[in-house]
Design an enzyme around this catalytic site. Structure first.
Site, short mmCIF file in Angstrom:
data_model
loop_
_atom_site.label_atom_id
_atom_site.label_comp_id
_atom_site.label_asym_id
_atom_site.label_seq_id
_atom_site.Cartn_x
_atom_site.Cartn_y
_atom_site.Cartn_z
CG ASP A 167 -0.13 -0.33 2.67
OD1 ASP A 167 1.13 0.21 2.61
OD2 ASP A 167 -0.77 -1.12 3.40
CG HIS A 513 -1.08 -7.63 -1.72
ND1 HIS A 513 -2.56 -7.72 -2.05
CD2 HIS A 513 -1.13 -6.63 -0.80
CE1 HIS A 513 -3.19 -7.00 -1.49
NE2 HIS A 513 -2.49 -6.23 -0.73
CG ASP A 561 2.73 -16.21 -7.52
OD1 ASP A 561 2.47 -14.92 -7.05
OD2 ASP A 561 3.46 -16.21 -8.56
CD GLU A 570 0.72 -6.23 2.13
OE1 GLU A 570 0.59 -5.03 2.03
OE2 GLU A 570 0.18 -6.80 2.78
#
Length: 618
Positions: A167, A513, A561, A570
């Protein structure tokens, strides 16, 4: 008879001197007969027997050099030999300069050094703020350029720092831990970083973080009343308002509000940030102005941490969902140790080694997570750090007792890492389960690998061949082998034959991610919801985030995956920092730490004389 004297006065000529030549000849013959009448030695006889020609030949057999007479033969041999050697050396030099050189190529770097190059690149991909030209991540650009400035409450420049994971949130608690770990690894292994050509790179990474930390509080003051804990928000439970977790966008395209969270009672965050600045001040000790600025900031933060007791994630804050801190006592030990090394102020050592503080930090009780080093639990790292003090400086009374306790506890933790003990389970592939089968295991594994490797180097540097686990003695190589096997698992020696370090090896995760890696840089701005289709697609990421260590496999060595499952794919700042530290400690052909740099600010230690025993009472 008188003659004329040109110098004046009469000149008398004796009759005795007017003898004829015959008289002189007769006199000389008489002298010769007198001389021949005594015995001559061999040398004198040879002079008489040798003719004028022979004497001339004799003289030519020697050379007079002024300070000495040498044989002519030896002189010619010497001069000839010198000339011959000179010609030979000149010929050899000529051949060396004219013949093409065929140097052997240097040996290829070992696997840990190769992985180190890549793991450091992850931090380049996580940069927030104005991206430098040499960042070497083509799909990243400037982002977060209004952080803090656009927040009506904060109104401060918070541009910079690092995004935490996939993020764009800047969580200062794990970010501080990541910078502390990187600084620790540089302090111990700067020579290895330099040999790998990464010393300036890793120092630049650290400075990018510490420059941002200095913006989060009034770093010029001696006393503060609060600091910034977080930029951005991730909680999506309160509606569909756009934020860093609800939206799937490139950081460069963010157009939603990014609130700033400040805390006014956050001992854990302040002490961890103080540790980061203190450790970095040692890294940059050759830049006195900057080092002093970091050390001053560390002192200010630690004073605030001690004055304002409280957890930064208390009260249901956004941080409590993602990086909840369980305690601040371990940060007091950790931060106190780093401030002592950075400043030499014994007050910090007294605090870090206070038995009551150690008790509150959990040093005297076990539990399932005892010995697990992470962004939340700093005690195992602090104990290793203070064991170093005992091994190399041996400060004695009044610190010896608690330092011995920390040293023994560190030894017990090292025992728990070994496969012959059952403190922690292992997968069938050999991965230690430090988080007891819960998701995202690799961040804990790399920290344990680093502690094991650096502690084994401490023992070797102090001429300690190993340590005891109960009655059994184990060599330092056993401990280093534990670190190798765990890192080798991450690099591909596992049942999946999968490298969990992106860009390393032939097979690694392709669906990481990560917002920036999963959205192409093609001039198209994908809005908050428009990016969801890129998040959910089964196609590989268009951008390879080189050096990212993903969360890792499950307790059965399985791995999916899948981009939408952050428990597998992540990466995080804290995880990658531990990986970098472990990799550099294992890299190269020779082990070894820098014994002295960490003590550069520590004054000579003169142990205090213990108090006399109490008076005897009958």
């Amino acid at each position: 008879m008188f003659g004329h004297n040109p110098w004046g006065g009469p000149l008398e000529i004796s009759n005795a001197d007017s003898a004829t030549d015959d008289d002189r000849s007769r006199n000389l013959q008489d002298l010769d007969r007198a001389a021949l009448s005594r015995q001559l030695d061999e040398t004198q006889q040879s002079w008489l027997l040798a003719g004028p020609g022979d004497q001339g030949k004799k003289k030519k057999r020697y050379v007079d050099l002024g300070c000495m007479v040498v044989s002519r033969k030896h002189f010619l041999w010497t001069v000839g030999s010198v000339l011959a050697v000179g010609l030979l050396v000149g010929l050899i030099m000529l051949i060396i300069k004219t013949v093409p050189h065929h140097h052997r190529p240097p040996p290829p770097p070992d696997s840990y050094t190769q992985a180190l190059h890549k793991a450091l690149m992850f931090f380049n991909a996580q940069r927030s703020g104005p991206i430098p030209r040499h960042n070497n991540v083509s799909w990243r650009g400037n982002s977060g350029m209004k952080d803090g400035i656009s927040d009506n409450a904060a109104k401060k420049n918070l541009v910079g720092g690092y995004y935490d994971a996939g993020d764009a949130i800047k969580f200062n608690f794990p970010m501080s831990f990541a910078m502390t770990m990187l600084s620790w690894s540089v302090i111990e292994y700067s020579a290895k970083y330099e040999a790998a050509g990464e010393l300036e790179h890793v120092k630049e990474i650290i400075k990018w973080g510490t420059d941002y930390f200095l913006k989060t509080f009034n770093n010029s003051a001696d006393t503060i009343s609060g600091l910034v804990a977080q930029v951005g928000v991730g909680d999506t439970s309160k509606g569909v308002n756009p934020n860093d977790h609800y939206c799937w966008m490139r950081p460069e395209d963010m157009d939603y509000e990014r609130p700033v969270y400040e805390c006014h009672s956050c001992s854990d965050l302040a002490a961890e940030m103080a540790a980061a600045l203190a450790a970095a001040s040692i890294v940059f000790k050759d830049s006195k102005t900057y080092s002093d600025k970091l050390a001053h900031g560390a002192r200010t933060l630690f004073k605030y941490a001690r004055d304002k007791h409280g957890r930064y994630s208390a009260g249901g804050t956004d941080a409590s969902i993602f990086y909840n801190s369980s305690s601040y006592w371990d940060e007091f030990v950790w931060g106190g140790a780093w401030l002592y090394y950075a400043t030499g102020n014994v007050t910090y050592l007294q605090l870090a080694t206070h038995p009551t503080l150690a008790k509150h930090a959990g040093a005297f009780w076990g539990g399932p997570d005892y010995g697990v080093f992470s962004w939340d639990s700093k005690l195992p790292g602090a104990q290793v750090l203070l064991s170093r003090l005992r091994l190399f400086l041996s400060p004695g009374y009044p610190y010896e007792e608690i330092l011995t306790t920390f040293h023994n506890q560190t030894s017990n933790v090292m025992c728990s890492y070994l496969p012959m003990f059952t403190s922690f389970n292992r997968t069938k592939g050999g991965l230690i389960q430090l988080n007891h089968g819960r998701p995202q295991p690799l961040q804990y594994v790399v920290n344990a690998a680093f502690l094991a490797s650096v502690f084994s180097d401490y023992m070797e540097a102090s001429d300690t061949p190993g340590w005891y686990c109960g009655p059994n003695f184990y060599s330092t190589e056993v401990l280093r082998n534990f670190a190798r096997t765990q890192i080798d698992y991450i690099l591909g020696n596992n049942p999946q034959k999968m490298s969990y370090l992106v860009g390393y090896g032939k097979r690694y995760p392709k669906h990481v991610h990560h917002r920036g890696a999963s959205i192409p840089k093609n001039g198209v701005k994908y809005g908050c919801k428009a990016g969801w289709k890129l998040r959910d697609t089964t196609k590989p990421n268009p951008n390879t985030i080189v050096g990212a260590m993903v969360a890792g496999p499950d307790k059965h060595d399985g791995f999916k995956d899948v981009r939408t499952n952050y428990n597998y794919t992540e990466p995080t700042l804290a995880g990658n920092a531990g990986l970098v530290a472990a990799l550099v400690s294992l890299s190269g052909v020779q082990a070894g730490i820098d014994k002295n740099t960490i003590f550069s600010a520590v004054p000579p230690m003169f142990p205090t004389i213990p108090p006399p025993p109490a008076a005897w009472k009958p």
